[in-house]
Each structure stands twice: as structure tokens, then as C-alpha cells.
Design an enzyme around this catalytic site. Structure first.
Site, PDB file in Angstrom:
ATOM      1  N   ARG A  16      -0.953 -12.863 -24.089  1.00 60.98           N
ATOM      2  CA  ARG A  16      -2.120 -14.107 -23.406  1.00 60.98           C
ATOM      3  C   ARG A  16      -3.381 -13.983 -23.818  1.00 60.98           C
ATOM      4  NH1 ARG A  16      -0.443 -12.588 -17.424  1.00 60.98           N
ATOM      5  NH2 ARG A  16      -1.697 -10.998 -18.410  1.00 60.98           N
ATOM      6  N   PHE A  29       6.163 -12.352 -10.216  1.00 59.90           N
ATOM      7  CA  PHE A  29       5.535 -11.288 -11.523  1.00 59.90           C
ATOM      8  C   PHE A  29       6.698  -9.894  -9.890  1.00 59.90           C
ATOM      9  CE2 PHE A  29       2.341  -7.791 -10.351  1.00 59.90           C
ATOM     10  CZ  PHE A  29       1.457  -7.761 -11.677  1.00 59.90           C
ATOM     11  N   TYR A  50      -9.650  -8.977  -8.314  1.00 60.79           N
ATOM     12  CA  TYR A  50      -9.932  -8.348  -9.771  1.00 60.79           C
ATOM     13  C   TYR A  50      -9.509  -9.294 -10.911  1.00 60.79           C
ATOM     14  CZ  TYR A  50      -5.181  -6.689  -9.764  1.00 60.79           C
ATOM     15  OH  TYR A  50      -3.542  -6.338  -9.784  1.00 60.79           O
ATOM     16  N   LYS A  51      -8.734 -10.542 -10.726  1.00 64.88           N
ATOM     17  CA  LYS A  51      -8.435 -11.307 -11.743  1.00 64.88           C
ATOM     18  C   LYS A  51      -9.634 -12.043 -11.943  1.00 64.88           C
ATOM     19  CE  LYS A  51      -3.652 -10.181 -11.662  1.00 64.88           C
ATOM     20  NZ  LYS A  51      -2.447 -10.737 -11.622  1.00 64.88           N
ATOM     21  N   ASP A  53       1.839 -16.877  -3.377  1.00 67.20           N
ATOM     22  CA  ASP A  53       0.680 -16.252  -4.340  1.00 67.20           C
ATOM     23  C   ASP A  53      -0.705 -16.359  -5.184  1.00 67.20           C
ATOM     24  OD1 ASP A  53      -0.188 -13.821  -5.725  1.00 67.20           O
ATOM     25  OD2 ASP A  53       1.375 -12.633  -5.460  1.00 67.20           O
TER      26      ASP A  53
HETATM   27  C1  LIG Z   1      -2.040  -9.134 -10.718  1.00 70.99           C
HETATM   28  C2  LIG Z   1      -0.805  -9.756  -9.540  1.00 70.99           C
HETATM   29  C3  LIG Z   1      -0.038  -8.806  -8.648  1.00 70.99           C
HETATM   30  C4  LIG Z   1      -0.809  -7.564  -8.431  1.00 70.99           C
HETATM   31  O1  LIG Z   1      -0.512  -6.805  -7.541  1.00 70.99           O
HETATM   32  P1  LIG Z   1      -1.284  -5.444  -6.995  1.00 70.99           P
HETATM   33  O2  LIG Z   1      -0.591  -5.243  -5.748  1.00 70.99           O
HETATM   34  O3  LIG Z   1      -2.519  -5.616  -6.597  1.00 70.99           O
HETATM   35  O4  LIG Z   1      -0.740  -4.587  -8.123  1.00 70.99           O
HETATM   36  C5  LIG Z   1       0.613  -9.649  -7.741  1.00 70.99           C
HETATM   37  N1  LIG Z   1       1.207 -10.755  -8.117  1.00 70.99           N
HETATM   38  C6  LIG Z   1       0.654 -11.598  -8.173  1.00 70.99           C
HETATM   39  C7  LIG Z   1       1.530 -13.402  -8.606  1.00 70.99           C
HETATM   40  C8  LIG Z   1       0.314 -11.361  -9.826  1.00 70.99           C
HETATM   41  O5  LIG Z   1      -0.082 -11.859 -10.493  1.00 70.99           O
END
Ligand SMILES: *Cc1c(COP(=O)(O)O)cnc(C)c1O
Length: 415
Positions: free
Chosen positions: A375, A130, A227-228, A202
């Protein structure tokens, strides 16, 4: 196309009828008439959240005011809610703290890992990670005079055979956020440890989606968002897990006062608190933390192995529907093999952007990742096989009637 929609509709009905987790859907306030397949980006509203927030705002904040830091457990919220997340990721209490964003927690974790492995100049990350994970690895490397190496999980063993003794930390996600591919956390963790490196996982796309065992796998550090799959609300606090064996020597880069051993002593210099509490930074976002805490009760009594089994049934069914019902032009990019599948399915189509928007207009909420992936996230706590079939049938109708805008994704557009 080999199966008629009626036959596959019957299959959806029988799979849903046998679903032991079906009653959990009532723990969420899903809008009527919407098929929500985007809980891997923003989980829906758990029914437990509104009454808790009303109480927190009106009584705790409105009436009890500043006393609530003590009387309503506000001060301990980051570690208490950290422990609640810990239960879902296989972490014994006292190793997880909640607060800040995943990006901030990544900054903390990467710096802490580098400090724990001095003299090792490489940070390994997935070039497909990400974006924020990659950007922060670059920033931490720059700040500390280290180097980032992009190594795909499949190539980690070979890379470590050559340069393993120079690697401080391997920073990976168990799930490819684009394709939904699931990597083997256990073998990757072992490989890093054999080279003397630490691992940082992560868990944004993993926590709450399937069982995790961070203690059992001897993971060093982990982060993830609230939040996911945890459905803690927009911008919900993220979490940081640090294995207990690292606490005594844990150095954090953001030495805020709430991580101090004696935060109210107002000392001139920073002395870190004992344990994972030293990873606290500033005053925690109490409303968001307490919303997350309420959201996590949706997992009360839920066996994550059952969640995993249903999630596989849903994604497997989605893949089958896609293969049997969609016309040419779609490609299933998520691995078909169950052991390599996380909790979303991605389909490639050149008009992904227009299709996702048109689906949303018809009450099917999915998302896309540029340039061409649609997705579909499933969450075993509330998604049904009927939802999945509805999504695929609407997609089929859209394509066969060309009832969508085929212009490609515009950079910068919010999806
Ligand atoms: C959703 C996600 C993030 C989000 O990071 P934020 O700091 O909350 O914006 C980071 N890493 C991964 C792998 C994600 O899926």
C-alpha cells in the site's frame, strides 16, 4: 513498459511545479531523505505540534497544574477539538466529540444506533470492513441479541429490498482499507435511509483526505481516527459525530461521569449531558487531544477540494508509473477510475512483505496488508509526484536486482 523514466521524471517535475498546495509541505517535519507514503497509517509530525506540546507540558501542566482544566480550556477540549474535526468532515459545530479510540467510538456508535432503531434486529456491515469494525459489530450484536449481516456495498440495495425494514444500521467505510476503492457515500446513505435504517460511516481513511459532507448527506453517525490523514500522532484521539436530530434520544453504552449533565454534582445516578457531550466517557487524554488540535492547524485555509484534486493527481500518477515502469508480477488493484479512488494505491505482488521491508531500508516507507498487497498512501498536504516516482523506481530496482527477501509474510509480524 512504454515510457522511459526520464520522460516520466520530467512529467513529475512539471506536475510538482504546477502544484498550488506545494507550500503546505513545510507544515510537516518530514525526515530528510525519506519518501513517506504511509501517512494513511500514521501521519507524519506537523511542525505546529512540538511547540504546543512543550507549552502544554511545561506551562499548563508543569506550572499551572490543576487550574489548567479551567484556565487552559482542558475541560472543553473534547468538544472544541471535535468541532475542529467537524469542519473537515462537513459537520456544523456541536455534533462531534474527540477522545478515546475509534474502536471505543464504534462501540458507542453501534449501540447508540441500535437504541435509536428498536425492534430492528439486523446490523449490516461490510464483510471487507476493517477488522475492529467487524469485531465490534459482532460484540454489540451479541450483547443486544441482534444479528450481523455482512453485505458488500455493491449489494446493499438488493439486500435492503428484501430485508431493509429489519435493519437498524448500516455500518460502512467509504474507503476499502486494502484496495483504496472509494464507495459512493451519498447513494449508500440514501439507500439505508429509504429502508428506514441509520448509517454509521467510519471515516478513518477519509477525514482529511477529501471533502466530506456529513450534514449535507444527512449521515446519522460517523467515527474516525486522528492519526491517519489528520496527522494527530500515534494513538491520537478518535472522533464521534452524531447528527443533531438524534441528540435528544441518544443513549450511549459507556455512561462515564464526564458525559453527565452535572459532572461535578456527584449525583448517585447518571443523567446524560445535553447534546453530543453525552458521548464523553472518562477523563480525556489532554496531551494527545492538544497535539491533535495543533496538528489540525495544518489544514488552516486549505480547500479540501484542492486536496482531493491533488490526491487524484498523485494516485493517478502512481498508477501510471506502476503500469509503465514496473515489470510483470505486479497488479494494480486500486480502481483506475478517479471517482472510485481514495487516497492510497495498492499493488498486488506475492513478495509484498519482503518488498515493503526492502523499500523501507532504502528510505521509501509504504506498508503491506497480508498476504500480498503493497500500500502506498499519498497525502496532498505533503506528498509530491517526485516522491511517488522515486518509490516506484526503487521498487523497480529491487525487483530487477532481486535485492529483497522473497519469503512470504509471517503472521504476527508488524508491518
Ligand atoms: C485505522 C482504522 C481503525 C483503527 O481503529 P483503532 O481503534 O484506532 O485501532 C478502525 N477502523 C478503520 C476503518 C480504520 O481504517
Amino acid at each position: 513498459m512504454t515510457t522511459a523514466p526520464a520522460v516520466i521524471g520530467e512529467l513529475a517535475r512539471s506536475l510538482d511545479a504546477r502544484d498550488v498546495l506545494a507550500p503546505l509541505r513545510e507544515r510537516f517535519l518530514l525526515p530528510e531523505g525519506v519518501v513517506y507514503l504511509d501517512g494513511n497509517s500514521l501521519g507524519p509530525l506537523p511542525a505546529a505540534v512540538p511547540p504546543v506540546l512543550t507549552e502544554v507540558v511545561h506551562r499548563q501542566w508543569g506550572t499551572d497544574l490543576i487550574r489548567s482544566w479551567n484556565t487552559h480550556g482542558w475541560w472543553e477540549a473534547p468538544t472544541r477539538i471535535g468541532d475542529a474535526v467537524g469542519r473537515l468532515i462537513g459537520a456544523a459545530p456541536g455534533q462531534t466529540v474527540a477522545g478515546d479510540s475509534t474502536s471505543v467510538q464504534l462501540f458507542t456508535a453501534l449501540n447508540a444506533a441500535a437504541s435509536l432503531r428498536p425492534g430492528r434486529p439486523l446490523l449490516v456491515t461490510d464483510p471487507g470492513h476493517f477488522p475492529t469494525d467487524r469485531y465490534l459489530a459482532d460484540a454489540v450484536a451479541r450483547g443486544r441479541g441482534l444479528e450481523v449481516r455482512g453485505v458488500r456495498p455493491a449489494e446493499l440495495e438488493a439486500f435492503l429490498a428484501g430485508e431493509g425494514d429489519r435493519v437498524a444500521v448500516v455500518s460502512y467505510s467509504p474507503v476499502d482499507y486494502r484496495t483504496g476503492e472509494l464507495y459512493d457515500m451519498e447513494s449508500l446513505t440514501r439507500a439505508a435511509h429509504r429502508a428506514g435504517a441509520l448509517v454509521l460511516w467510519d471515516l478513518c481513511h477519509a477525514a482529511g483526505a477529501f471533502p466530506l459532507a456529513v450534514d449535507e448527506l444527512a449521515v446519522d453517525l460517523a467515527v474516525g481516527c486522528g492519526y491517519k490523514f489528520l496527522s494527530g500522532g500515534p494513538g491520537a484521539p478518535a472522533f464521534l459525530y452524531v447528527a443533531r436530530r438524534h441528540h435528544a434520544s441518544l443513549e450511549t453504552p459507556l455512561t462515564g461521569w464526564t458525559g453527565h449533565a452535572d459532572p461535578f454534582g456527584l449525583g448517585a445516578h447518571y443523567t446524560p449531558a445535553e447534546g453530543v457531550a453525552r458521548a464523553r466517557i472518562g477523563t480525556p487524554p489532554i496531551l494527545s487531544l492538544l497535539a491533535l488540535e495543533a496538528a489540525l492547524t495544518a489544514f488552516d485555509g486549505v480547500d479540501l477540494h484542492r486536496v482531493r484534486a491533488k490526491s487524484l493527481s498523485l494516485t493517478g500518477f502512481l498508477i501510471r508509473c506502476a503500469e509503465e515502469l514496473l515489470p510483470l508480477g505486479f497488479e494494480v488493484v486500486t480502481p483506475v477510475e478517479p471517482a472510485r479512488r481514495a487516497s492510497h494505491v495498492s499493488l498486488r505482488h506475492p513478495h509484498a512483505y519482503g518488498l515493503v521491508r526492502a523499500l523501507a531500508d532504502q528510505g521509501v516507507v509504504a506498508d503491506m496488508r497480508a498476504p500480498d498487497l503493497l500500500r502506498f498512501g499519498v497525502n496532498a498536504l505533503y506528498t509530491t509526484h517526485r516522491d511517488v516516482l522515486t518509490a516506484v523506481l526503487r521498487l523497480r530496482d529491487l525487483v530487477s536486482t532481486a535485492a529483497y527477501d522473497p519469503t512470504p509474510h509471517r503472521p504476527g509480524a508488524v508491518t
